[in-house]
Each structure stands twice: as C-alpha cells, then as structure tokens.
Design a protein around this motif. Structure first.
Motif, PDB file in Angstrom:
ATOM      1  N   TYR A 116       2.513  -0.660 -11.379  1.00  0.00           N
ATOM      2  CA  TYR A 116       1.275  -0.551 -10.609  1.00  0.00           C
ATOM      3  C   TYR A 116       0.385  -1.775 -10.821  1.00  0.00           C
ATOM      4  CZ  TYR A 116      -3.149   1.269  -8.924  1.00  0.00           C
ATOM      5  OH  TYR A 116      -4.317   1.443  -8.253  1.00  0.00           O
ATOM      6  N   LYS A 149       1.822   6.448  -6.846  1.00  0.00           N
ATOM      7  CA  LYS A 149       0.788   7.398  -7.244  1.00  0.00           C
ATOM      8  C   LYS A 149       1.279   8.832  -7.128  1.00  0.00           C
ATOM      9  CE  LYS A 149      -3.366   4.665  -6.365  1.00  0.00           C
ATOM     10  NZ  LYS A 149      -4.606   4.537  -5.559  1.00  0.00           N
ATOM     11  N   ARG A 150       2.004   9.110  -6.036  1.00  0.00           N
ATOM     12  CA  ARG A 150       2.551  10.460  -5.876  1.00  0.00           C
ATOM     13  C   ARG A 150       3.532  10.786  -6.999  1.00  0.00           C
ATOM     14  NH1 ARG A 150       2.550   9.040  -0.267  1.00  0.00           N
ATOM     15  NH2 ARG A 150       4.752   8.405  -0.450  1.00  0.00           N
ATOM     16  N   GLU A 201       1.539  11.456 -10.087  1.00  0.00           N
ATOM     17  CA  GLU A 201       0.954  12.796 -10.052  1.00  0.00           C
ATOM     18  C   GLU A 201       2.004  13.860 -10.319  1.00  0.00           C
ATOM     19  OE1 GLU A 201      -0.798  12.955  -6.231  1.00  0.00           O
ATOM     20  OE2 GLU A 201      -2.519  11.667  -6.755  1.00  0.00           O
ATOM     21  N   GLN A 227       0.829  -1.204   0.000  1.00  0.00           N
ATOM     22  CA  GLN A 227       0.000   0.000   0.000  1.00  0.00           C
ATOM     23  C   GLN A 227       0.865   1.258   0.000  1.00  0.00           C
ATOM     24  OE1 GLN A 227      -3.126   0.254  -0.433  1.00  0.00           O
ATOM     25  NE2 GLN A 227      -3.887  -1.821  -0.099  1.00  0.00           N
ATOM     26  N   ALA A 228       1.958   1.208   0.811  1.00  0.00           N
ATOM     27  CA  ALA A 228       2.864   2.353   0.853  1.00  0.00           C
ATOM     28  C   ALA A 228       3.535   2.562  -0.498  1.00  0.00           C
ATOM     29  CB  ALA A 228       3.909   2.153   1.951  1.00  0.00           C
ATOM     30  N   GLU A 229       3.944   1.434  -1.127  1.00  0.00           N
ATOM     31  CA  GLU A 229       4.579   1.525  -2.446  1.00  0.00           C
ATOM     32  C   GLU A 229       3.612   2.090  -3.491  1.00  0.00           C
ATOM     33  OE1 GLU A 229       7.657   1.060  -5.283  1.00  0.00           O
ATOM     34  OE2 GLU A 229       7.646   1.025  -3.080  1.00  0.00           O
ATOM     35  N   VAL A 230       2.344   1.622  -3.417  1.00  0.00           N
ATOM     36  CA  VAL A 230       1.342   2.123  -4.352  1.00  0.00           C
ATOM     37  C   VAL A 230       1.134   3.624  -4.175  1.00  0.00           C
ATOM     38  CG1 VAL A 230      -1.110   2.040  -4.947  1.00  0.00           C
ATOM     39  CG2 VAL A 230       0.162  -0.085  -4.634  1.00  0.00           C
ATOM     40  N   LYS A 231       1.043   4.048  -2.903  1.00  0.00           N
ATOM     41  CA  LYS A 231       0.869   5.481  -2.648  1.00  0.00           C
ATOM     42  C   LYS A 231       2.059   6.276  -3.179  1.00  0.00           C
ATOM     43  CE  LYS A 231      -2.076   4.931   1.412  1.00  0.00           C
ATOM     44  NZ  LYS A 231      -2.198   5.139   2.889  1.00  0.00           N
ATOM     45  N   SER A 232       3.270   5.701  -2.944  1.00  0.00           N
ATOM     46  CA  SER A 232       4.474   6.386  -3.432  1.00  0.00           C
ATOM     47  C   SER A 232       4.460   6.498  -4.951  1.00  0.00           C
ATOM     48  CB  SER A 232       5.722   5.630  -2.953  1.00  0.00           C
ATOM     49  OG  SER A 232       6.895   6.215  -3.471  1.00  0.00           O
TER      50      SER A 232
END
Length: 605
Positions: A378, A326-327, A330, A319-324
């Motif tokens: 992803y 995604k950032r 972006e 989840q942390a990797e996915v958020k990273s």
C-alpha cells in the motif's frame, strides 16, 4: 494785343492733364502696393501644430527651435502650400487633449488605433513603420516578457506604447508597476538611474536615446505600427491631402527632401528602394519558423494529451488496486477477529482442542505476515501515485514554458529581421543576424529539452540497484583517463526509470566541466532518516554564486545545457533531492539525498 494773350494761355490745358496723369499714377501705385501687402495676408493660412518632446521625431533643440524628422517634413510642406506654422508646446497627453478640443490643428509622429479613430482623422500615407520595444540596463537580467513580473516600468503619458504594453503583459499574466512620465527623456533617465527597471518606446524613435543613457534593447518587441499625422475628426481634410501628396511624391524620388530627412534622422533611404535578396530570405525564415512553431505546439499538445490519458489510466488502475487491497485488508481484519473469537472458545475448551492448537497458531502467524506485506504494498502504491501526479504536473508546466519560449523566440527573430530590413547594409545588419542565430539556437535547445522530457514519469518509479544503474550510465562515456572509487554495496533506491540518465548527466559533467580532474568517487552514507549518495571529483569546482543556478532550466553552460535541471526533475518525482556542496578550487561534490522510505540494502527494506 489779341495775339499775345492767346499765345500765353495755350499751355494751361497741358499742365492740367499732366497733373491729373501724375495723380492717377500715384494713386495706382498706392493701390498696387496695398494689394501686394493685403492679398498675402488674406490668403496665408495659420496651422497650429503640437510640439511634444519625442526625440528624434519631434522635439525642441538646444537653441529652443523645433527639430526632428516630422518637423522638417511639415516645414517643407508648409513652404509649398503657403502655410504659417504656429508651434504649440506641451506634453504628449496635453497635445492629444488639445487636438480633441480643436485648440490645435495637427499632431505628428503618432499611431492610428480604432479608439483614436473616434476622435481624430489620420492621413493615409505613413511616414515610417516602427514597433514597440522594451529597454533596460544591460545588467538587469531582463530578456523576455516573463522577466518583467513584479518589475517597475516607465511609460510616457498618452503614448500608444504604454497602452499596448499593458494589454500585451496581461496575455502573459505579468503583474508590473507602471510609472507615467511627461517626456521620453524622463523614462530613460529614471531607468538608467535604477528608479525603474525598464521602459517602453518605439524602436526607431528611442534607439539614439537608449544609447545615450546606456540602456540596451531586450527581446521584448510588440505592436508593429505606422507613424502618421492626425487632425481633429471631420476637419482639416485639405491638410491631410497635402501631406499624403507630399509623402507619395517624396517616396518615389530618392533625392527628395523626404528621403534626405529619412537618411539624416534614421539612416534610411526612401521606401522605393528595392528590397535586398537576403531580406527576402530572412522573411522566408520567419515564415518557416512560424510554421515550425505551430507544428511543434500541436505535437506538444498532442503528447501532453496522450501522456495525461496514460497517466489517468494508470491512476485508475492504481486506485482500483488500492481499493482491492483495502477490501483484502478489511477481510483479513474480519478474519482475524473471527479467529480471535474462535481462539477464545478454543481456550475455554483447551483439552478438547489441544491437538489443533499448533495448527491454529501457525494460521495466526501466517495472517500476521500477510498484514505487513499488504502495508508495504500500500505504501509503495501511494508513492507511485504521488510520483505520477508530479510527473503529469511537470509535463503540463514544460508544455507551457516551451510554448512561451518558442513564441518569444519567433517574435524576437521577426523583430531583428525587420531591423535588418529597414537599416542600411553593414555592421548593424550583421549584429541583428547574429542575434537571430542566437534565438534559433535557443529554440533548438528548448526542443531538445522537451524531447528529453518525453518519457518523464510515463512509467511508475521502481526499486533499482544503484551500482548497476551507474555502470550502465558509464558504458556510454569515455572514462579511460579518470580513475573511479565506488562504495555503494548492494544499495537500491525507489526512483523513476530514468535514474540512469541522472548518473549519465552527473558523470558527463565531470568530463566536460571538471577540467584537470583525475579521480571521481561515488559513495553512500546512511544518516538519521535518510541516505546520502555523493559524487565527488578533484577538478576546479563550482563558484558559490552558481551552485543553485546550474540547476535552473535556462542555465547555459559551455556544454550540456540544462542537463542538471533535468536530473533534479527526474529525482524529485520520487521525493529525492540533489544539491552541489563542493568547495570552489577543491573539486565538485554532488549530494543525492534519499528519504528513509525510498532506499534499502540487498533487497530488504
């Protein structure tokens, strides 16, 4: 003249005395006869006894006379105590209602429960011990409590077995339909005719009827109970006292009428018989199995907690990797917009920035490659997260199934050993011990299957070279007598790290079940949105009826057990399926179907 009359008058007093004595004697005889007729009537006691149809404990024989173990016992007691038995026929439910209302004095062959203690009193010395047993047709496929889900079950109205089974089934979340019958014969007849799927009754009391109707006992046993006598609450204490005294004396004397009746109806001697050594060993085995069950349950629970914690940690990292990512995505989108804006400005001043055009174009191209790589990463992370979630669910399910298998096996083994203890030594004891060995074998099989699952899903799926994995699997097997044709190129699939075990199971299946096979072919073909890997041999093949059963968890093959079940579970973690499509008589053909996003060639998607 005076002498003559005196001489003739002397006998008169003697005649009167004789007449008086004779009358007194007759009167005494009448009084004595009256006493003999009246006194027994005054001292005899009427005892009203229920007569339901519970063969062979209590029932009415072909001549319309009361019969059964409990009937013989109460008749013998009545003869000793001077009771006059009055039999009151009726169903079991009617008999309980009559006893509660005081319309009868005694019920026989019943079990004592806390609920019944409110309305009835029971004697203390049990006649015999029994347990509840589920019977079904041999071909019904009913073996364990789990097999009764959605089934129709015949029960006897007012019977403790019916009450206890409903509670027992609730513990396993079993939903069944219950059909109440007035007599045991009706429960047997409806099950034998297929109107119901199974029936419930006391083991010893129903064994003879089960044989008569062609039903077989299952491994579902519960509710060990003692069969006793019951009277209305607060009454007939003397009846219960006389029964307890009779039973205690009968059990202490192997030649007593009680022991003779037990031998006649159930083939058992009095309880004073010394327990054989093998029974003690059997009880020790039950205790050992129970300890093993508790130990294994604790280990499984600990392993599930540990693996769940590991999966949760990996999930958090993902989840942390996915958020990273995604950032970063972006940020790249924002940068792309900025570059686009700058490019428009640069276009407006083309002559001024002509020298920097190639540099800007290269930067834009580099950005567009970065976006594609991020998308692929992803998607791979999403597939890994789904696979780990499935693995966690499968481990929890395995723990529950293994727990139920071990608990059912322990209870069934205890039941068969109890049967062996209560029956006479001989062929039946061998049968019960044989069934006990089968149960121990199933326990060992469940433990081996659980061990194979230990590492399932612990590590996330990864890309693996199919040809390399196949060669590693074959290195553990002797294929010197079977030729191989392999057409896999540089194929890679996205699967659990235990993929090698899948190919080991499939190739081992060729050795053990493909009798007469001389060749095995491993190929792949690409179709619309999927890739199919086939493993074929020229052995005898698999019957149509067994093509799906071989993948079930409880499928028992001659060797290999539930290996194909494990193979399917390993593949399903990453969305891959397996099925058997061969033609019986022309060989076995396993097809592994890989979705489009789960395979690539030469390291390229």
């Amino acid at each position: 003249m005076l002498t003559g009359p005196r001489t003739t008058m002397r006998p008169l007093p003697n005649l009167r005395t004789a007449r008086v004595l004779k009358q007194a004697f007759v009167l005494s005889a009448v009084i004595l006869l009256f006493c003999q007729l009246v006194v027994p009537v005054a001292t005899a006691r009427d005892v009203r006894v229920a007569l339901p149809e519970l063969r062979p404990s209590v029932f009415t024989d072909d001549q319309g006379q009361p019969a059964g173990l409990f009937v013989e016992i109460i008749q013998d007691i009545a003869g000793k105590e001077g009771w006059h038995i009055i039999w009151v026929k009726g169903s079991l439910q009617e008999s309980w209602a009559r006893l509660a209302e005081g319309e009868i004095d005694l019920m026989m062959g019943v079990a004592e429960t806390p609920e019944r203690q409110v309305f009835y009193d029971f004697n203390r010395e049990p006649v015999l011990s029994a347990w509840s047993q589920v019977y079904a047709r041999p071909e019904s496929g009913i073996h364990t409590i789990l097999d009764l889900e959605g089934k129709r079950i015949a029960v006897l109205k007012g019977d403790i077995n019916a009450i206890e089974f409903r509670d027992y089934a609730k513990k396993f979340d079993i939903n069944a339909t219950y059909l109440e019958k007035d007599t045991l014969d009706e429960t047997f007849a409806t099950t034998a005719a297929g109107e119901t799927d199974a029936m419930v009754g006391f083991s010893l009391a129903t064994e003879q009827s089960a044989n008569k109707y062609g039903l077989a006992e299952t491994t579902v046993m519960f509710n060990p109970s003692s069969l006793v006598f019951a009277v209305p609450e607060g009454t007939n204490k003397d009846i219960l006292t006389a029964i307890d005294r009779y039973l205690a004396e009968g059990k202490a004397n192997p030649s007593s009428p009680y022991s003779s009746s037990m031998q006649k109806w159930f083939g058992m001697k009095g309880t004073s018989e010394v327990i054989p050594a093998w029974i003690l060993w059997g009880l020790a085995a039950v205790a050992g199995l129970a300890g093993l069950f508790v130990f294994m349950n604790a280990i499984l629970r600990r392993e599930v907690r540990r693996k769940t914690a590991e999966l949760s940690k990996q999930n958090e990292n993902l989840q942390a990797e996915v958020k990273s990512r995604k950032r970063a995505e972006e940020a790249l989108v924002t940068k792309n917009r900025e570059l686009g804006s700058a490019y428009e400005q640069l276009t407006a001043t083309e002559e001024k920035l002509r020298g920097n055009y190639q540099e800007i174009n290269a930067a834009y191209a580099q950005l567009t490659a970065t976006e594609e790589e991020l998308r692929e990463k992803y998607e791979e992370l999403s597939r890994s997260e789904q696979a780990l979630t499935q693995a966690r669910e499968k481990l929890v399910s395995l723990n529950a199934l293994t727990f139920e298998d071990l608990r059912n096996a322990a209870f069934s083994l205890e039941g068969y050993l109890s049967l062996a203890r209560q029956g006479p030594a001989g062929e039946r004891v061998g049968t019960y011990l044989g069934k006990s060995e089968e149960i121990l074998h199933s326990v060992r099989h469940a433990m081996e299957a659980a061990k194979k699952y230990q590492d399932l899903g612990i590590n996330p799926p990864r890309w693996q070279n199919v040809k390399f994995v196949l060669l590693n699997a074959l290195s553990h097997l002797d294929f010197s007598g079977i030729s191989r044709v392999t057409e896999l190129d540089e194929l890679e699939i996205f699967a659990d790290p235990l993929l090698e075990d899948v190919f080991f199971i499939l190739m081992e299946n060729v050795l053990h079940h493909g009798k007469g096979a001389t060749e095995v072919r491993i190929r792949s073909r690409e179709e619309a949105a999927k890739l199919t890997i086939t493993i074929e041999d020229n052995g005898p093949g698999i019957p149509d009826a067994a093509k799906e059963k071989i993948f079930s968890r409880d499928y028992k093959a001659t060797k290999g057990g539930s290996g194909l079940f494990l193979a399917r579970e390993i593949l399903s973690i990453s969305g891959i399926t397996i099925r058997e499509t061969g033609v019986p008589g022309n060989g076995t053909r396993f097809e592994i179907v890989v979705p489009e996003s789960r395979y690539r060639k030469g390291g390229q998607t």
